[in-house]
Design a protein around this motif. Structure first.
Motif: not given
Length: 131
Positions: A35-40, A111
């Motif tokens: 399960e993954y999520h993409k964040y800006v 990051w």
């Protein structure tokens, strides 16, 4: 609560704490798809992630780890923060289990880290256990 475990068939011990098993076909019922999520991220955002073994997550919930580490990371830096987390985990194990302690391994990744000693915008901190 909030802990996903895999047990030997017909047993409730030992339990391996995990949420995903990448590529594992032996454990029925375990999802192999991550399960993954993409964040800006904005250039000024400073994010971090803690990747840790089940020895850390056994007695510390994710939200508690965030509460324990966010301010310390900002004030003391990644190495002291990960050392603090490992020691907090070890103390919980000692309190709950006496001499027995599961493996405790933790990595802190940042990051857009504000690192005056480096020209990069990322940092990786790994703590080797003391002998």
């Amino acid at each position: 609560p909030g802990s996903f475990r895999i047990y030997l068939p017909g047993s409730n011990f030992p339990g391996l704490t995990m949420s995903r098993a990448f590529g594992d076909t032996a454990c029925n019922g375990v999802l192999r798809e991550p399960e993954y999520h993409k964040y800006v991220m904005q250039p000024t955002d400073q994010w971090y992630a803690i990747v840790a073994s089940d020895g850390v997550w056994e007695f510390l919930e994710g939200e508690e780890v965030c509460n324990l580490t966010a301010k310390k990371l900002r004030l003391k830096g990644p190495q002291e923060t990960i050392n603090f987390l490992v020691q907090a985990s070890r103390k919980r194990w000692a309190y709950c289990c006496g001499e027995y302690c599961d493996d405790i391994t933790a990595i802190l990744v940042q990051w857009n880290a504000d690192n005056k000693e480096s020209k990069t915008n990322h940092a990786l901190t790994i703590r080797r256990p003391e002998k």
